[in-house]
Design an enzyme around this catalytic site. Structure first.
Site, PDB file in Angstrom:
ATOM      1  N   LYS B  74       0.999  -1.254   0.206  1.00 13.24           N
ATOM      2  CA  LYS B  74       0.155  -0.067   0.066  1.00 13.24           C
ATOM      3  C   LYS B  74       0.951   1.192  -0.117  1.00 13.24           C
ATOM      4  O   LYS B  74       1.939   1.157   0.642  1.00 13.24           O
ATOM      5  CB  LYS B  74      -0.889  -0.087   1.208  1.00 13.24           C
ATOM      6  CG  LYS B  74      -1.690   1.072   1.360  1.00 13.24           C
ATOM      7  CD  LYS B  74      -2.787   0.679   2.587  1.00 13.24           C
ATOM      8  CE  LYS B  74      -3.939   1.592   3.044  1.00 13.24           C
ATOM      9  NZ  LYS B  74      -4.680   1.232   4.049  1.00 13.24           N
ATOM     10  N   SER B 149      -9.656   1.526   2.881  1.00 13.17           N
ATOM     11  CA  SER B 149      -8.640   2.061   2.228  1.00 13.17           C
ATOM     12  C   SER B 149      -7.608   1.384   1.262  1.00 13.17           C
ATOM     13  O   SER B 149      -6.981   2.039   0.584  1.00 13.17           O
ATOM     14  CB  SER B 149      -7.867   3.327   2.851  1.00 13.17           C
ATOM     15  OG  SER B 149      -7.006   2.910   3.898  1.00 13.17           O
ATOM     16  N   SER B 173      -9.788  -1.011   7.054  1.00 10.47           N
ATOM     17  CA  SER B 173      -8.971  -0.894   5.773  1.00 10.47           C
ATOM     18  C   SER B 173      -8.302  -1.991   5.320  1.00 10.47           C
ATOM     19  O   SER B 173      -7.888  -1.898   4.232  1.00 10.47           O
ATOM     20  CB  SER B 173      -8.234   0.274   5.827  1.00 10.47           C
ATOM     21  OG  SER B 173      -8.918   1.375   5.977  1.00 10.47           O
TER      22      SER B 173
END
Lengths: 94, 483, 484
Positions: B74, B149, B173
């Site tokens: 990420k 996310s 997330s």
């Protein structure tokens, strides 16, 4: 209930965010709605409850007082937008 | 089967047997990325040359569990020499001079970093639509969001672009996108994995975790990333077990609770049914399954949005245009420099949360909002303690719905926040939780959340693995309209 | 100052703690390095960075708290104090808000002729910000440069109650506090280097009034002298304003060293809302009573104790003993010299007199003094033995101060040895008496000045080196033998 424009401007100043007039209106309304939602918490009696600010039962996390060389200045300042004489340059402070 | 369709443990097996070499693995994944990335759009930064070079090196040297096995990060994880944007214009050109601790660990194990994955800006969002650059598409239905996310991290694994990725989970997330994309997503206990070098959103809630194709891979990667880090004062000095040891222990005698509040009216019917089926499977296979109550469940989300945004408002204050990041060149004084740079660098969702968090901490409101939320946090934590006094695990759906359409929830922030309603309580209590695929509803993946006691990741993996093997629901491949 | 009013002062002092490394990272705290060369991503507030607390900071805070007679908290934590400024990389300062490590202490001062207890409200740990260097002027475009070397240096903020009642008391407080910081080894205490900083909260009120007046916080005090002057000025300003019927407003003012006035720093921006909350990145501290006792047991002799020791062991006046215990360097010098020559009074006189004068003139710290306690002790022994006169000693002392040479060497080189040989002196006296029969007459007829004349002549003949006591005796004997 929406926040007032004055409140939005006050918070925006604290947070150092320039907002357009549109943004101010939008945030006044959206933040108002969110705050209304979180007001739900008022339903719970919590006078005798200790706040939970640290989730883990750990204390006294230390490092020893040893000095180690700092990284080269160029490396740490490589991402700096504006540098002069090895220092970060910013416009005048009122 | 193509190499990119295999799991980490399958690839490790083949490497150990000498049947393949690291370069072949990386090539297979890079080719897959070439084939599908224009549809999925999971990557913000892709470095094929570096990946191939590292794979070549891995061919030459022995050692490292992950030698030649590629992975994605990420774009919240700082990578030395590789752009780390947090999907924000604020950090569009930021190149950190350090690697996050977990990146170091994967690197030492031989892992090959392929690139940085898309996310909601500064980890704030549940759809990856709040990325400043572009939205990622759910491989199961390209018109739908992958979740957020860590949307890019989940989509890349689901699409076979990488065999595993790292994400972060502050309110769900990792688990929510895992659920939407039909992959395994594990959020460890707070303090289990180092946060050093991971850009902070909410310091008391953030935790680093794994997205993978199956539960065994999750255990393997956890073995590598978990553990005390002297650079992170909130990382716990507790021994890391070999998580793979738990995998084949089965579920006989396990006591599983399901909270009635998590199967209530706000949950999509077919999602409820699918997870209920899973609970039946547990019961049929020797676990004790009982309904419980987590009475403060409905207060977790409002409390979360005060605690998380308050912490975030201060964590993001360092972005002021002075030492790194976007800077408004035209500013004539220091206040303008700060306010303009931040206005230009941050997207709407980030600004909204900074405003909310600042308000919650501000004079006159601190007690009613932030302090109140911390007290409610204790109530939520106590709810879990009570249940875990009698049960080993808690099971619920991961999300109230399956993946929603792109653009569907962009109008009203609150409706998007609601998608975290089942995951957020876990973060508030600092507990570990996994989402594993447990079926489909309307052709879209449904995720089941398994929550454990603090530092009981092994028990979670144990139950998850049993279910995965029993129902044969591992490593499923979305059609993606390619081949 | 009008005697209808009294001035009320509280002092907020920041002391840089003498650790090797910064509070949350391993960068050096050494003073004077090139800009931004003692900086890392942690103390520069980079994304993803986390703090780890330097144990020595806590140790030094406990030590200071004990030296200031404080209660040491058994539970305390760090909070985030949020505000934006270019010298503050994280845009929050780690500090301690509601649970400081030390509380409710005091120290004692001698000022304006009396001893007084000044209460200390709290002492807490916090981190320092970087340094700003303003460039340009009103005419050229102004901008500022930021150096983060100082960012993350550990500080102890010590806050007194508003117990001080005069510039003299404020100065005495600062001197005592600095002495304590030096004796405990906690800080360098150098105001000119910034390792000791002081802000003064000043208000006035009619004598007899219990309520506190509106206070002004005075910043930019770079010396003890500036502190005294600023309090004097500000009290006067406030009194004048009140007598004019003006209403005072609570504000921050800066001391203008050039113009010797305070000026308002009120900006158009509203007061800061620091939004304090507990820092989740730093686990709280539990300070065991064992740890506190360990620190207490390791405390060295404190200035007040040393002062009492000098008074009771050597009979020195309290005031003198106070000066000799201003810094550990002074005390050590004194103790070592006295151990070697046993004459505490003499050591004290020389240290407080010529030594202080010469150090001040040359802008030197006592640690830079070129001669040693042993050398001073030997000089004093030479005086006591009569080898040199007190007067000679003054110039020998100056030479010793300049060169760091042994007193014996100096005496030899400059031929300054006092002449005590009675035969030698007797001969000289004889010569002089023979040469001045008229003055002998004057002496015998009772003119006192005549004796002085002869002494002067002997001194002249011996270039001042004759032992005065012996000269006096021999001269008297000779003159009295002569006449009848």
């Amino acid at each position: 209930m929406a926040l007032s424009l004055a409140e939005v401007e006050h918070v925006a100043l604290l947070a150092r965010l320039t907002l357009s007039e549109n943004e101010k209106e939008l945030f006044a309304q959206q933040l108002g709605a969110i705050l209304e939602y979180v007001d739900k918490l008022k339903e719970l009696p919590t006078d005798d409850i200790e706040p939970l600010s640290h989730i883990l039962p750990i204390y006294n996390v230390f490092r020893e007082d040893h000095c180690r060389p700092s990284p080269p200045r160029e490396e740490t300042m490589a991402n700096a937008p504006l540098v002069e004489d090895g220092q970060y340059r910013v416009p005048r402070i009122i | 089967m193509e190499l990119y369709e295999l799991t980490v443990h399958q690839l490790v097996n083949l490497l150990d047997k000498g049947e393949i070499n690291p370069r072949e693995i990386v090539d297979s994944f890079l080719n897959r990325i070439q084939a599908v990335e224009s549809k999925v759009k999971a990557f913000l930064t892709l470095d094929e040359d570096r990946a191939r070079e590292e794979a070549n090196q891995a061919c030459r040297q022995a050692g490292g569990l992950l030698r030649g096995i590629p992975y994605g990060l990420k774009d919240l994880f700082c990578t030395r020499g590789m752009r780390t944007t947090c999907a924000s214009r604020m950090l569009e050109d930021f190149v950190p001079p350090y690697d996050a601790t977990v990146v170091n660990r994967l690197s030492q194990a031989g892992g090959v970093l392929v690139g940085k994955l898309n996310m909601d800006e500064f980890a704030m969002g549940s759809s990856t639509e709040h990325s400043a650059f572009f939205a990622t598409h759910n491989p199961w239905d390209l018109q739908r969001v992958p979740g957020g996310s860590s949307g890019g991290s989940a989509a890349a694994v689901a699409a076979g672009e990488v065999p595993f990725s790292l994400g972060s989970d502050t309110g769900g997330s990792i688990r929510q996108p895992a659920s939407f994309c039909g992959v395994v997503g594990l959020r460890p206990t707070y303090g289990r994995v180092s946060r050093w070098g991971v850009v902070a959103f909410a310091s008391s809630l953030d935790q680093v975790g794994v997205l993978s194709k199956d539960v065994r891979d999750s255990a393997l990667v956890m073995n590598l990333i978990a553990g005390y880090d002297p650079l992170d004062s909130t990382s716990v000095n507790l021994e890391v077990p070999d998580y793979t040891v738990f995998l084949d222990k089965g579920i006989k005698g396990m006591k599983i609770a399901y909270p009635r509040e998590h199967f209530g009216p706000g949950i999509q019917e077919d999602v409820k049914e699918t997870v209920s089926e899973a609970l039946k499977w547990f019961e049929e296979n020797g676990a004790v399954v009982e309904e419980v109550s987590l009475p403060h469940s409905e207060y977790a989300l409002p409390a979360y949005y005060l605690v998380a945004t308050a912490e975030a408002s201060t964590n993001l204050a360092r972005f002021d245009g002075v030492r790194f990041g976007l800077r408004d060149e035209g500013a004539e004084n220091i206040i303008e420099l700060f306010s303009q740079s931040r206005a230009n660098g941050f997207g709407a969702e980030v600004k909204r949360r900074i405003m909310l968090g600042t308000y919650a901490l501000s004079s006159g409101y601190y007690d009613a909002y932030y302090l109140k939320a911390l007290k409610v946090r204790r109530l939520i934590w106590e709810d879990f303690q009570k249940v875990f006094g009698d049960y080993d695990l808690i099971v619920s759906p991961t999300t109230p719905t399956t993946a929603f359409k792109l653009g569907e929830k962009l109008g009203d922030p609150l409706t998007e926040y609601m998608t975290d309603i089942l995951t957020v309580p876990v973060n508030m209590a600092g507990l570990p939780g996994i989402s594993i695929p447990c079926g489909f509803a309307g052709g879209l993946p449904v995720g089941m959340q398994i929550i454990g006691k603090a530092f009981a990741e092994g028990t979670i993996l144990q139950a998850a693995h049993a279910f995965e093997q029993g129902k044969g629901l591992r490593n499923q491949k979305p059609p993606l309209g390619v081949n | 100052m009008s005697s209808d009013y009294e001035v009320v002062v509280g002092l907020e002092v920041h002391a840089e703690l003498k650790t090797e490394s910064k509070i949350f990272c391993g960068c050096s705290t050494a003073f004077g390095a090139e800009p931004n060369t003692q900086v890392c991503p942690i103390c520069a507030g980079f994304p993803g960075m986390l703090p780890v607390l330097n144990r020595q900071v806590v140790e030094l805070a406990i030590r200071t708290g004990l030296a200031l007679n404080c209660e040491i908290a058994d539970y305390c934590k760090f909070d985030r104090k949020n505000y934006f400024y270019p010298d503050l990389p994280k845009a929050y300062q780690n500090s301690q808000y509601d649970l400081p490590i030390c509380k409710q202490g005091y120290l004692e001062i001698d000022a304006d002729g009396h001893r007084k207890k000044v209460r200390i409200n709290r002492a807490h740990m916090e981190e320092d910000a970087g340094k700003l260097v303003h460039q340009g002027s009103i005419t050229t475009s102004a901008y500022t440069l930021v150096d983060l070397n100082r960012s993350g240096v550990p500080l102890l903020e010590i806050v007194s109650e508003p117990d001080l009642r005069s510039p003299g008391e404020a100065r005495a407080y600062m001197e005592k506090l600095r002495a304590i910081l030096l004796f405990t080894g906690v800080s360098d205490g150098k105001m000119e280097e910034g390792s000791l900083r002081c802000d003064a909260n000043v208000s006035v009120r009619p004598r007899g009034e219990k309520a506190l007046g509106t206070r002004a916080e005075i910043k930019n005090l770079n010396s003890f002298r500036a502190l005294e002057k600023a309090i004097e000025y500000e009290a006067g300003r406030q009194i004048a304003a009140l007598e004019d019927g003006e209403k005072l407003v609570q504000e921050t003012r800066t001391w203008d060293e050039e113009k010797q006035v305070t000026r308002s720093m009120r900006s158009k921006e509203e007061a800061n809302d620091y939004r304090y909350f507990p820092d989740p990145d730093l686990p709280p501290l539990r300070i065991s009573r064992e740890w506190v006792e360990e620190v207490r047991a390791s405390l060295p002799e404190m200035p007040d104790q040393a002062q009492q020791r000098l008074v009771s062991d050597y009979g020195l006046p309290e005031y003198d003993a106070g000066l000799l215990t201003l810094t550990p360097d002074h005390l050590n010098f004194f103790d070592q010299a006295v151990a070697l020559c046993q004459d505490a009074k003499a050591v004290s006189n020389w240290m407080m007199g010529d030594m202080t004068r010469l150090l001040n003139q040359n802008n030197m710290e006592i640690s830079a003094c070129r001669f040693t306690p042993a050398q001073l002790a030997r000089m004093l022994q030479l005086i006591a033995a009569g080898t040199i006169s007190g007067k000679m000693a003054k110039s020998i002392f100056e030479e010793m101060f300049d060169s760091g040479e042994d007193p014996e060497r100096i005496i030899k080189e400059k031929g300054m040895a006092q002449i005590s040989n009675e035969d030698e002196l007797g001969k000289i006296i004889e010569e002089i008496i023979q040469a001045h029969p008229g003055v002998v007459q004057d002496y015998h007829s009772g003119k006192e000045k005549a004796f002085g004349f002869f002494v002067g002549q002997v001194m002249k003949a011996t270039r001042g080196q004759a032992n005065p006591a012996i000269v006096n005796r021999l001269l008297k004997e000779r003159l009295n033998r002569e006449g009848a």
